[in-house]
Design a protein around this motif. Structure first.
Motif, PDB file in Angstrom:
ATOM      1  N   LYS A 341       0.769  -1.115  -0.045  1.00  0.00           N
ATOM      2  CA  LYS A 341       0.058   0.058  -0.061  1.00  0.00           C
ATOM      3  C   LYS A 341       0.983   1.274  -0.098  1.00  0.00           C
ATOM      4  O   LYS A 341       0.320   2.381  -0.284  1.00  0.00           O
ATOM      5  N   GLY A 342       2.310   1.102   0.241  1.00  0.00           N
ATOM      6  CA  GLY A 342       3.044   2.238   0.384  1.00  0.00           C
ATOM      7  C   GLY A 342       3.303   2.629   1.700  1.00  0.00           C
ATOM      8  O   GLY A 342       2.516   2.406   2.660  1.00  0.00           O
ATOM      9  N   PRO A 343       4.397   3.387   2.013  1.00  0.00           N
ATOM     10  CA  PRO A 343       4.688   3.716   3.149  1.00  0.00           C
ATOM     11  C   PRO A 343       3.736   4.898   3.886  1.00  0.00           C
ATOM     12  O   PRO A 343       3.930   4.857   5.322  1.00  0.00           O
ATOM     13  N   LYS A 344       3.013   5.725   3.394  1.00  0.00           N
ATOM     14  CA  LYS A 344       2.173   6.486   3.797  1.00  0.00           C
ATOM     15  C   LYS A 344       1.147   5.801   4.418  1.00  0.00           C
ATOM     16  O   LYS A 344       0.688   6.119   5.728  1.00  0.00           O
ATOM     17  N   VAL A 345       0.499   4.932   4.037  1.00  0.00           N
ATOM     18  CA  VAL A 345      -0.390   4.172   4.759  1.00  0.00           C
ATOM     19  C   VAL A 345       0.093   3.145   5.786  1.00  0.00           C
ATOM     20  O   VAL A 345      -0.552   3.278   7.058  1.00  0.00           O
ATOM     21  N   THR A 346       1.206   2.931   5.737  1.00  0.00           N
ATOM     22  CA  THR A 346       1.909   2.134   6.794  1.00  0.00           C
ATOM     23  C   THR A 346       2.046   3.002   8.145  1.00  0.00           C
ATOM     24  O   THR A 346       1.698   2.734   9.378  1.00  0.00           O
ATOM     25  N   LEU A 347       2.724   4.426   7.963  1.00  0.00           N
ATOM     26  CA  LEU A 347       2.535   5.451   8.854  1.00  0.00           C
ATOM     27  C   LEU A 347       1.303   5.825   9.394  1.00  0.00           C
ATOM     28  O   LEU A 347       1.224   5.998  10.604  1.00  0.00           O
ATOM     29  N   MET A 348       0.359   5.963   8.704  1.00  0.00           N
ATOM     30  CA  MET A 348      -0.887   6.040   9.160  1.00  0.00           C
ATOM     31  C   MET A 348      -1.529   4.996  10.185  1.00  0.00           C
ATOM     32  O   MET A 348      -1.996   5.481  11.072  1.00  0.00           O
ATOM     33  N   ILE A 349      -1.132   3.871   9.751  1.00  0.00           N
ATOM     34  CA  ILE A 349      -1.784   2.757  10.283  1.00  0.00           C
ATOM     35  C   ILE A 349      -0.896   2.815  11.856  1.00  0.00           C
ATOM     36  O   ILE A 349      -1.737   2.662  12.841  1.00  0.00           O
ATOM     37  N   GLY A 350       0.354   3.038  12.018  1.00  0.00           N
ATOM     38  CA  GLY A 350       1.028   3.017  12.803  1.00  0.00           C
ATOM     39  C   GLY A 350       0.888   3.914  13.923  1.00  0.00           C
ATOM     40  O   GLY A 350       0.668   3.938  15.274  1.00  0.00           O
ATOM     41  N   ALA A 351       0.431   5.091  13.490  1.00  0.00           N
ATOM     42  CA  ALA A 351       0.126   6.297  14.375  1.00  0.00           C
ATOM     43  C   ALA A 351      -1.231   6.007  14.993  1.00  0.00           C
ATOM     44  O   ALA A 351      -1.482   6.114  16.403  1.00  0.00           O
ATOM     45  N   LEU A 352      -2.191   5.375  14.089  1.00  0.00           N
ATOM     46  CA  LEU A 352      -3.381   4.973  15.063  1.00  0.00           C
ATOM     47  C   LEU A 352      -3.482   4.022  16.027  1.00  0.00           C
ATOM     48  O   LEU A 352      -4.068   3.933  17.221  1.00  0.00           O
ATOM     49  N   ILE A 353      -2.237   3.098  15.784  1.00  0.00           N
ATOM     50  CA  ILE A 353      -1.993   1.912  16.906  1.00  0.00           C
ATOM     51  C   ILE A 353      -1.680   2.311  18.049  1.00  0.00           C
ATOM     52  O   ILE A 353      -2.033   2.187  19.340  1.00  0.00           O
ATOM     53  N   VAL A 354      -0.747   3.464  18.023  1.00  0.00           N
ATOM     54  CA  VAL A 354       0.031   4.148  18.915  1.00  0.00           C
ATOM     55  C   VAL A 354      -1.123   4.873  19.811  1.00  0.00           C
ATOM     56  O   VAL A 354      -1.228   4.750  21.096  1.00  0.00           O
ATOM     57  N   ALA A 355      -1.864   5.686  19.169  1.00  0.00           N
ATOM     58  CA  ALA A 355      -3.019   6.459  19.862  1.00  0.00           C
ATOM     59  C   ALA A 355      -3.961   5.392  20.572  1.00  0.00           C
ATOM     60  O   ALA A 355      -4.393   5.916  21.682  1.00  0.00           O
ATOM     61  N   ALA A 356      -4.346   4.386  20.045  1.00  0.00           N
ATOM     62  CA  ALA A 356      -5.195   3.123  20.651  1.00  0.00           C
ATOM     63  C   ALA A 356      -4.400   2.841  21.926  1.00  0.00           C
ATOM     64  O   ALA A 356      -5.057   2.605  22.791  1.00  0.00           O
TER      65      ALA A 356
END
Length: 495
Positions: A341-356
């Motif tokens: 999906k590209g690193p942009k999607v990876t970064l967004m997923i990671g940020a949401l996991i950290v927030a969770a």
């Protein structure tokens, strides 16, 4: 300036015949360097007695490493682009070994500060390692390898804390630094034997004026942030350093825009993909460090407070250790998502996991297993984000600028952690509860810090969403797999 033309790697032939060994050695070097961040934590309360100095003075054993790392990282990255990334990697590890030996021999404050500063000068090892990977590995290995190398920052810190606490509890504290010296020497030898030198160079002259200006600006800023709590946030010293940082950095930026061979190419950093990745890195650095401030205190505060768990520093380390393993595992998942999906999607997923993870911590903080779970969830998010950040940076800059660009991104994360430390310190100092005549951080204070950590992660998500979507295949392109340039193009690229 040399007249030797740049010599790109021959198309389709990675310069390293042993990519697995190269990745393993570089990741080990990253882990060893990241150990330095947590090595001294178990003995910080004892340093005044061990070094025969005031507590306010021994705090420089931590501050010196932070300041040295901030100053060295962008400069060493640029030197790596100019004179060889492997060469500067070896210099950085040698500084780490030297600093470890100085600390191991120290019996007073001054040599300890000198040794810790030398250790901090090795902070560019991870961005240099990532840049070497781009220059020497085939494209199909690049995403996973850079994610693993980037995750080594968290892995080393997670492993280092329990190991350091175990050693400090049972043996003389000098053994901590002898151990780091040995590990550094092993890494140095392995890099010399296995890691190839990248043939991608920029050449040119080193921007001495720019490096001095950036160093002065960063030192002023980080001193104001890291010592403001001790000096007073409204003191003349703190405000003066803050104002000096603003003036110096503005003047530095103006100079860099005019310089023919700048230390940092500000026009490249202004590209939307680089700019928003670096801004997201500051937010992520803030968010990730908030956990390191909250969980250890919750574990060590007395049970009688009603929310502390009364555990030892060794237990703190054991609680945080699984996080490092999670980061390592998730670096592989990060690479898979980046490829798909590209690193942009990876970064967004990671940020949401950290927030969770932070949201979970607000409601789960009364048992040891609660904090193990929370640290692992946040660690999973960190594994995703650490893998995506270098991919985004290297996908937007020329191969000859990867050392400087990755180093600047690492610096952005460090600035985020410094802001987190300062803000969390203010909150926990203001929101207190009385315990036996002593003011301790209150439960609500910890929850506020965790809520801010979640907010910082969501800010990183929003900034990542602003990164332009690439139409070409996502992620950085390996130099080893790029077509060789025409002879006339090579002749025009001077080292």
């Amino acid at each position: 300036m040399s007249d030797t033309p740049a010599r790109p790697v021959e198309a389709g032939k990675p310069s390293s015949p042993r990519p697995n060994a190269v990745v393993a050695v570089l990741a080990l070097a990253g882990i060893v360097v990241s150990l330095m961040q947590t090595l001294v934590i178990p003995i910080v309360p004892e340093l005044p007695k061990l070094l025969h100095a005031e507590a306010s003075d021994t705090a420089w054993a931590v501050t010196a490493t932070l300041l040295a790392a901030a100053v060295a990282t962008p400069m060493v990255g640029r030197l790596g682009d100019m004179f060889g990334k492997r060469r500067m990697l070896l210099v950085s590890i040698l500084l780490l070994v030297s600093g470890s030996v100085v600390c191991a021999l120290a019996e007073s404050l001054v040599p300890m500060i000198i040794g810790r500063a030398l250790q901090g000068l090795a902070a560019a090892v991870v961005p240099l390692g990532i840049s070497i990977m781009r220059d020497t590995l085939p494209a199909d290995r690049l995403a996973g390898s850079t994610a693993l190398m980037s995750a080594s920052l968290g892995v080393g810190g997670a492993i280092g804390l329990p190991a350091a606490a175990f050693i400090a509890d049972r043996w003389d504290w000098h053994l901590l630094f002898w151990t780091s010296a040995v590990l550094g020497a092993v890494s140095l030898a392995l890099v010399m034997l296995i890691v190839p030198e990248s043939k991608v160079r920029t050449g040119g002259r080193f921007d001495l004026v720019g490096s001095l200006g950036l160093s002065a600006g960063l030192l002023s800023l980080l001193l104001a942030i890291s010592k403001g709590g001790d000096w007073g946030w409204t003191s003349v010293t703190t405000l003066g350093l803050g104002a000096a940082a603003v003036v110096i950095l503005l003047a530095w930026g103006f100079y860099e825009l005019k310089a023919k061979q700048p230390l940092v190419d500000l026009r490249t950093t202004a590209k939307p993909q680089v700019l928003f990745t670096n801004l997201a890195s500051i937010a992520l650095g803030f968010s990730m460090f908030a956990m390191s401030l909250v969980i250890p205190q919750l574990l060590q505060l007395p049970e009688q407070t009603g929310y502390g768990l009364g555990k030892s520093m060794l237990t703190v380390g054991l609680v945080l250790a699984p996080q490092g393993l999670v980061m390592m595992v998730m670096s592989a998942a990060s690479a898979a998502v980046t490829k798909a999906k590209g690193p942009k999607v990876t970064l967004m997923i990671g940020a949401l996991i950290v927030a969770a993870g932070y949201a979970l911590n607000i409601v789960l903080m009364s048992e040891v297993w609660h904090l193990v779970l929370v640290s692992c969830v946040i660690g999973a998010g960190v594994g995703f984000t650490y893998g995506a950040l270098p991919a985004l940076i290297m996908g937007a800059v020329d191969p000859s600028q990867t050392g400087a660009a990755n180093s600047l991104n690492t610096l952005m994360r460090s600035l985020g952690t410094s802001f987190a430390s300062a803000l969390a310190g203010v909150i926990l100092a203001q929101m207190t509860t009385d315990f036996g005549g002593h003011a301790l951080p209150s439960e609500n204070g910890f929850k506020v810090v965790m809520a801010i950590g979640a907010g910082a992660a969501l800010l990183a998500f929003a900034l990542a969403a602003l990164i332009p979507r690439r139409h070409a295949p996502a992620g950085p392109t390996s130099v080893a797999d790029r077509p060789a340039p025409a002879p006339e193009a090579v002749a025009d690229q001077q080292v």
